[in-house]
Enzyme design. Structure first.
Site, PDB file in Angstrom:
ATOM      1  N   ASN A  14      61.687  58.057   2.269  1.00 11.57           N
ATOM      2  CA  ASN A  14      62.706  57.134   2.795  1.00 11.57           C
ATOM      3  C   ASN A  14      62.171  56.352   3.985  1.00 11.57           C
ATOM      4  O   ASN A  14      62.460  55.159   4.131  1.00 11.57           O
ATOM      5  CB  ASN A  14      63.980  57.896   3.170  1.00 11.57           C
ATOM      6  CG  ASN A  14      64.875  58.129   1.970  1.00 11.57           C
ATOM      7  OD1 ASN A  14      65.479  57.200   1.456  1.00 11.57           O
ATOM      8  ND2 ASN A  14      64.931  59.369   1.502  1.00 11.57           N
ATOM      9  N   ARG A  65      67.810  75.530  20.765  1.00  6.05           N
ATOM     10  CA  ARG A  65      68.049  74.225  20.152  1.00  6.05           C
ATOM     11  C   ARG A  65      68.251  73.140  21.208  1.00  6.05           C
ATOM     12  O   ARG A  65      67.784  72.009  21.055  1.00  6.05           O
ATOM     13  CB  ARG A  65      69.260  74.269  19.236  1.00  6.05           C
ATOM     14  CG  ARG A  65      69.499  72.905  18.613  1.00  6.05           C
ATOM     15  CD  ARG A  65      70.814  72.831  17.899  1.00  6.05           C
ATOM     16  NE  ARG A  65      70.832  73.743  16.777  1.00  6.05           N
ATOM     17  CZ  ARG A  65      71.935  74.053  16.101  1.00  6.05           C
ATOM     18  NH1 ARG A  65      73.081  73.550  16.454  1.00  6.05           N
ATOM     19  NH2 ARG A  65      71.871  74.863  15.085  1.00  6.05           N
ATOM     20  N   ILE A  92      69.269  70.643  12.341  1.00  2.00           N
ATOM     21  CA  ILE A  92      70.638  70.343  12.762  1.00  2.00           C
ATOM     22  C   ILE A  92      70.599  69.975  14.237  1.00  2.00           C
ATOM     23  O   ILE A  92      69.970  70.667  15.051  1.00  2.00           O
ATOM     24  CB  ILE A  92      71.559  71.555  12.513  1.00  2.00           C
ATOM     25  CG1 ILE A  92      71.706  71.756  11.001  1.00  2.00           C
ATOM     26  CG2 ILE A  92      72.917  71.350  13.179  1.00  2.00           C
ATOM     27  CD1 ILE A  92      72.503  72.962  10.617  1.00  2.00           C
ATOM     28  N   LEU A  93      71.251  68.864  14.573  1.00  2.00           N
ATOM     29  CA  LEU A  93      71.227  68.362  15.947  1.00  2.00           C
ATOM     30  C   LEU A  93      72.513  68.764  16.665  1.00  2.00           C
ATOM     31  O   LEU A  93      73.601  68.732  16.085  1.00  2.00           O
ATOM     32  CB  LEU A  93      71.068  66.845  15.928  1.00  2.00           C
ATOM     33  CG  LEU A  93      69.730  66.391  15.319  1.00  2.00           C
ATOM     34  CD1 LEU A  93      69.783  64.928  14.911  1.00  2.00           C
ATOM     35  CD2 LEU A  93      68.585  66.658  16.290  1.00  2.00           C
ATOM     36  N   ASN A 107      72.152  58.574   8.865  1.00  2.00           N
ATOM     37  CA  ASN A 107      71.456  59.535   8.009  1.00  2.00           C
ATOM     38  C   ASN A 107      71.605  59.094   6.559  1.00  2.00           C
ATOM     39  O   ASN A 107      72.558  58.410   6.200  1.00  2.00           O
ATOM     40  CB  ASN A 107      72.084  60.927   8.193  1.00  2.00           C
ATOM     41  CG  ASN A 107      71.371  62.001   7.389  1.00  2.00           C
ATOM     42  OD1 ASN A 107      70.139  62.024   7.327  1.00  2.00           O
ATOM     43  ND2 ASN A 107      72.133  62.878   6.766  1.00  2.00           N
ATOM     44  N   HIS A 109      71.873  60.975   2.888  1.00  2.00           N
ATOM     45  CA  HIS A 109      72.114  62.310   2.340  1.00  2.00           C
ATOM     46  C   HIS A 109      72.125  62.227   0.812  1.00  2.00           C
ATOM     47  O   HIS A 109      72.759  61.323   0.247  1.00  2.00           O
ATOM     48  CB  HIS A 109      73.456  62.853   2.850  1.00  2.00           C
ATOM     49  CG  HIS A 109      73.772  64.207   2.313  1.00  2.00           C
ATOM     50  ND1 HIS A 109      73.192  65.356   2.815  1.00  2.00           N
ATOM     51  CD2 HIS A 109      74.573  64.600   1.295  1.00  2.00           C
ATOM     52  CE1 HIS A 109      73.637  66.398   2.130  1.00  2.00           C
ATOM     53  NE2 HIS A 109      74.472  65.970   1.210  1.00  2.00           N
ATOM     54  N   LEU A 144      78.396  68.448  10.302  1.00  2.00           N
ATOM     55  CA  LEU A 144      77.237  68.184   9.445  1.00  2.00           C
ATOM     56  C   LEU A 144      77.639  67.423   8.175  1.00  2.00           C
ATOM     57  O   LEU A 144      78.505  67.867   7.427  1.00  2.00           O
ATOM     58  CB  LEU A 144      76.578  69.514   9.065  1.00  2.00           C
ATOM     59  CG  LEU A 144      75.319  69.396   8.207  1.00  2.00           C
ATOM     60  CD1 LEU A 144      74.183  68.792   9.015  1.00  2.00           C
ATOM     61  CD2 LEU A 144      74.923  70.755   7.649  1.00  2.00           C
ATOM     62  N   GLN A 173      67.553  55.407  -5.702  1.00  2.00           N
ATOM     63  CA  GLN A 173      68.695  54.736  -5.078  1.00  2.00           C
ATOM     64  C   GLN A 173      68.669  54.878  -3.556  1.00  2.00           C
ATOM     65  O   GLN A 173      69.068  53.967  -2.834  1.00  2.00           O
ATOM     66  CB  GLN A 173      70.008  55.271  -5.658  1.00  2.00           C
ATOM     67  CG  GLN A 173      70.128  55.053  -7.155  1.00  2.00           C
ATOM     68  CD  GLN A 173      69.919  53.598  -7.544  1.00  2.00           C
ATOM     69  OE1 GLN A 173      70.412  52.692  -6.874  1.00  2.00           O
ATOM     70  NE2 GLN A 173      69.178  53.376  -8.627  1.00  2.00           N
ATOM     71  N   GLU A 174      68.214  56.035  -3.058  1.00  2.00           N
ATOM     72  CA  GLU A 174      68.082  56.196  -1.603  1.00  2.00           C
ATOM     73  C   GLU A 174      67.189  55.099  -1.040  1.00  2.00           C
ATOM     74  O   GLU A 174      67.466  54.524   0.019  1.00  2.00           O
ATOM     75  CB  GLU A 174      67.491  57.570  -1.273  1.00  2.00           C
ATOM     76  CG  GLU A 174      68.386  58.740  -1.626  1.00  2.00           C
ATOM     77  CD  GLU A 174      67.794  60.076  -1.183  1.00  2.00           C
ATOM     78  OE1 GLU A 174      67.258  60.155  -0.069  1.00  2.00           O
ATOM     79  OE2 GLU A 174      67.866  61.032  -1.975  1.00  2.00           O
TER      80      GLU A 174
END
Ligand code: GRF
Length: 218
Positions: A14, A65, A92-93, A107, A109, A144, A173-174
């Site tokens: 991507n 984190r 994960i932020l 993002n 997904h 998320l 498609q992404e």
């Protein structure tokens, strides 16, 4: 001209699609840097080969984190980007990080959200027996994979598909969708109103995202 930092963790296809797009004449954004949380991610080499500054913020060096998020934010802010694009970024932020980039953190997904948030989306789509699958570009919020949806692209699920064949169909498609969404962002066409995206873009463009890939039957 808007500037963007791309966050990756692995393959970087991507990211490569975004780099292709920004290389086109008159694209309204440029990629300032690529940041990655894994030192050996293949995407880093792709970025370097294209002359894009690529930096590693290795999450394994940060036991907490919050410390990783802070280091990542520092690395991002060095480029003062208008947009931060997650592209296969697999960490994960935290809420503070997400709040810091509110409205400029997006993002891609690999499912038609809100169906199948999280991991293993293609196998879960097969297990659920859905006939339409796809991908979603969305703003990132603390929950998320639940932020305001910007655009989606759909593909059919074909008889005989396995997770790999379905993932490959979605990935095509992404690679169309994400550059288009970045373009819309850079052109100032995206507004979030009451938690939903108001898209000031041509209807034809949005309609073309419903991908009639049935001709992709193997
Ligand atoms: C993509 O399917 C993306 O939607 C998901 O992880 C995959 C990353 O692929 N979040 P790549 O690194 O962009 O090739």
């Amino acid at each position: 001209m808007k500037s963007m930092v791309i966050l990756i963790s692995g393959r970087g296809s991507n990211m490569a699609a975004l780099l292709d797009a920004v290389g086109e004449a008159a694209f309204p954004a440029r990629v300032a840097a690529v940041l990655c949380n894994r030192p050996h991610a293949p995407g880093l080499e792709i970025a370097a080969a294209r002359g894009i500054p690529a930096r590693v913020v290795d999450h394994t060096r940060y036991p907490e984190r919050a410390a990783f998020d802070a280091a990542l934010a520092e690395a991002i802010d060095a480029w003062t980007p208008d947009l931060v694009a997650l592209a296969g970024f697999m960490r994960i932020l935290g809420d503070d990080f997400v709040a810091r980039y509110a409205g400029r953190l997006i993002n891609i997904h690999p499912s038609l959200l809100p169906a199948f948030p999280g991991l293993r989306t293609h196998q879960r789509a097969l297990d659920a027996g859905v006939r339409i699958h796809g991908c979603t570009a969305h703003f990132v919020t603390p929950a998320l994979d639940h932020g305001p949806i910007i655009a989606q692209a759909a593909v059919p699920v074909l008889d005989g598909d396995d997770a790999d064949s379905l993932a490959a169909r979605v990935l095509i498609q992404e690679h169309r969708l994400y550059p288009l969404v970045v373009r819309w962002f850079a052109e100032g066409r995206l507004r979030v109103v009451d938690g939903r995206v108001a898209l000031d873009a041509a209807q034809e463009a949005a309609a073309s995202l419903i991908s009639p890939q049935a001709s992709g039957r193997r």
